[in-house]
Write an enzyme that holds these catalytic residues in place. Structure first.
Site, PDB file in Angstrom:
ATOM      1  N   LYS A 199       0.851  -1.206   0.000  1.00 51.72           N
ATOM      2  CA  LYS A 199       0.000   0.000   0.000  1.00 51.72           C
ATOM      3  C   LYS A 199       0.882   1.248   0.000  1.00 51.72           C
ATOM      4  O   LYS A 199       1.889   1.296   0.702  1.00 51.72           O
ATOM      5  CB  LYS A 199      -0.915  -0.026   1.233  1.00 51.72           C
ATOM      6  N   SER A 243      -9.968   2.759   2.606  1.00 59.30           N
ATOM      7  CA  SER A 243      -8.978   3.344   1.710  1.00 59.30           C
ATOM      8  C   SER A 243      -8.151   2.324   0.938  1.00 59.30           C
ATOM      9  O   SER A 243      -7.634   2.632  -0.130  1.00 59.30           O
ATOM     10  CB  SER A 243      -8.042   4.233   2.514  1.00 59.30           C
ATOM     11  N   SER A 258     -10.258   0.266   6.728  1.00 65.49           N
ATOM     12  CA  SER A 258      -9.612   0.355   5.411  1.00 65.49           C
ATOM     13  C   SER A 258      -8.976  -0.936   4.907  1.00 65.49           C
ATOM     14  O   SER A 258      -8.564  -1.008   3.753  1.00 65.49           O
ATOM     15  CB  SER A 258      -8.549   1.458   5.413  1.00 65.49           C
TER      16      SER A 258
END
Lengths: 508, 98
Positions: free
Chosen positions: A84, A159, A183
């Protein structure tokens, strides 16, 4: 559906590890197969912000060399992974989905990244996210949204939508995520994949660009419960560079995933996290999963957590307050974007700062910074931030009480299946409601997992089931997750993701 | 509860050092109003006598040995700087001209 026997991208991380250990494939072959898959499908999915093909293949070749030399290697050595874009990586851009950090190449690795490198997992690249992890759809990324592999017109969650989409579209068997209010778990739910938010402090936050420091927790994303456990073990552990890191061994998550034993376990349904507000297909798949857990030997009990109804409100005071403080470091002086204000000759540092922060931050980030600034301002502090902190204690107390009667708690992960791109973009409160079931765990610091529970009848899209355990009992998530996964996979006749559309057949 | 005005938002944006445009201010007043009404629900919870919780783990006084460790070199620290000079961050003027 495609033939799954010969395609390395369809294999799980555990299967790839076995193939690599047996010398049946090389890490270079495995890594190249995933890079080829990215070339074929990522124009449609847009999971990656940066593909690191060359360095991934070099890392893979090095692992192959070490294996040939007979060196002892980590079980996952040679299995590629996506990271990420909120985690700092030497030699690779780290943008957090923001224009503020466009092109920034950090001078240090996050501890999680260092641990992944030490275990020998080639890093395929950096994956997309809502800007500074603020959002539930990746639509707040400054670099455009990621799309859901099940339906390219829908969101992959957020997210960590890049992380969920990259594993669900078979571009990587593993990905890292971070979870501040859901997320990792909500993206897993809407893409038919698996993700865990470990106990707060179970994974180091060093080198994670902070959103809300008392809520942020990094964790693993994958397609199976066992793969998630394998990555959890790599990412977890004490780190002296993070003063909130737990100084204790990583819970025995892999062993729990392999045993999948829930006989006699008490599983609590949280009354406040079911029923009204949940899409019919989400509730139906949840109810079916409960029956499968009973069939596997668990006992279902109902628990009540009355203060959970205030969790969303408390979260949207605590998070913006911490975020407004954390994001003050983007001041256009030491790193990140610097733009001069228009129409001012010889501007001051403050004017440059304000112009840069206006140009570099997106709408959602500005909203939350200003909300946090308000919640912390004198005169309003007690009414907002102070009260939210008391509510946070009430929510933690609710968990304590619930865990007196239940070993773990379960709920649907998200109230709905994946919504359409653009559908909630102009309604911040609607967007926030996606995390209503995942937020309590962050406030209390307890671990949570989401795994697929099926497809909703009304739209054929994946639904997720959430498991919550007491702090530092992360292994319980994996016992329950693995038991349910086995029962569901048996019922489906194979993994749920086998039913996702074949993206290569669609054509560009 | 106090109503958030356009002037309030402009003031908060100033405190947060974000040079919002007029159009952004107009939009944000409405959006923040809706969000604030919603988060004010925390005031309905029974919080009498409840100790505030700032952190999920009750960890205090975490220390480490006071030892010199490797750190970033000056070049590494400056590698992301918008401008640098003489191994230092170069910044716009910090004092008013008059």
């Amino acid at each position: 559906m495609t033939n799954t026997t010969t395609d390395l991208t369809r294999a799980t991380a555990a299967q790839l590890a076995d193939l690599l250990a047996a010398g049946q494939v090389s890490s270079v072959e495995v890594t190249q197969a995933h890079l080829d898959r990215t070339t074929a499908v990522d124009e449609q999915v847009h999971a990656y912000l940066h593909v690191a093909g060359q360095s991934a293949l070099a890392e893979a070749a090095e692992i192959d060399r070490r294996r040939a030399a007979g060196e002892p290697l980590h079980r996952l050595a040679g299995v590629p992974i996506a990271v990420k874009d909120v985690m700092t990586t030497v030699g690779m851009p780290t943008t957090c989905g923001s224009k503020m950090l466009e092109g920034w190449i950090p001078p240090y690795d996050a501890t999680v990244v260092a641990q992944i490198k030490a275990a020998g997992l080639p890093i395929l690249g950096k994956v997309n996210m809502d800007e500074f992890a603020m959002g539930s759809s990746t639509e707040h990324s400054a670099y455009g949204p990621t799309r859901n592999p099940w339906d390219l017109e829908r969101i992959p969650g957020g997210s960590g939508g890049g992380s969920s989409a990259v594993v669900a579209s078979f571009q990587a068997p593993l990905a890292t995520g971070t979870d501040t209010g859901g997320s990792i778990r909500q993206p897993a739910a809407v893409t038919g994949s698996v993700g865990t938010k470990p106990t707060y402090g179970g994974v180091s936050r060093y080198g994670l660009v902070a959103l809300a420091s008392s809520l942020d927790q990094a964790g693993p994303c994958a397609r199976t419960v066992l793969d998630t456990a394998l990555l959890h073990e790599v990412m977890g552990g004490h780190d002296p560079r993070d003063s909130t890191s737990i100084d204790a061994p990583v819970p025995a998550v892999v062993e729990a995933a392999q045993r999948a034993d829930i006989k006699g376990m008490k599983i609590g349904i949280v009354k406040e996290l079911t029923g009204e507000g949940y899409q019919a297909g989400v509730s139906a798949r949840f109810e079916e999963s409960l029956q499968l857990l009973v069939d596997a030997g668990a006992e279902i009990v109902e628990v009540s957590c009355p203060n959970f109804r205030y969790a969303l409100a408390a979260y949207y005071l605590i998070l913006p307050s911490e975020a407004s403080s954390n994001l003050a470091k983007f001041d256009a002086m030491r790193y990140g974007l610097r733009v001069p204000p228009t129409g001012i000759d010889h501007p001051s540092a403050e004017q440059v700062m304000a112009a840069s922060r206006d140009a570099g931050f997106g709408d959602e980030v500005k909203r939350r910074i200003i909300l946090g600034t308000y919640a912390l301002s004198s005169g309003y502090y007690d009414a907002y931030y102070g009260t939210a902190q008391k509510v946070r204690r009430l929510i933690a107390n609710d968990f304590d009480r619930a865990f007196e009667t239940a070993d773990v708690l379960v709920s649907p992960t998200a109230p709905t299946t994946a919504f359409r791109l653009g559908e909630q973009l102009d309604d911040p409160m609607a967007m926030y409601l996606n995390d209503v079931a995942t937020i309590p765990a962050n406030l209390a610091g307890v671990p949570g997992m989401s795994l697929p529970s099926g497809l909703a009848d009304e739209d054929g899209l994946p639904t997720g089931l959430q498991i919550l355990a007491p702090a530092m009992q992360d292994q319980s998530l994996y016992s329950v997750g693995a038991a349910l996964e086995a029962a569901l996979t048996d019922r489906w006749g194979g993994p749920l993701l086998d039913r996702a559309p074949d993206l290569t057949a669609k054509g560009a | 509860m106090a109503e958030l005005t356009r002037d309030d938002v402009a003031h908060l944006a100033g405190l947060a050092r974000i040079d919002l445009s007029e159009a952004e201010l107009d939009r944000m007043v409405g959006e923040l109003g809706v969000i604030l009404t919603s988060v004010a629900q925390v005031q309905q919870a029974d919080t009498d006598g409840i100790e505030p919780m700032s952190h999920p783990m009750p960890i205090t006084n975490v220390t480490r040995p006071d030892e010199v460790r490797p750190s970033l070199t000056a070049d590494e620290a400056l590698s992301g700087a918008p401008e640098s000079e003489l191994q230092r961050f170069s910044v716009p003027r910090i004092l008013d001209e008059d």
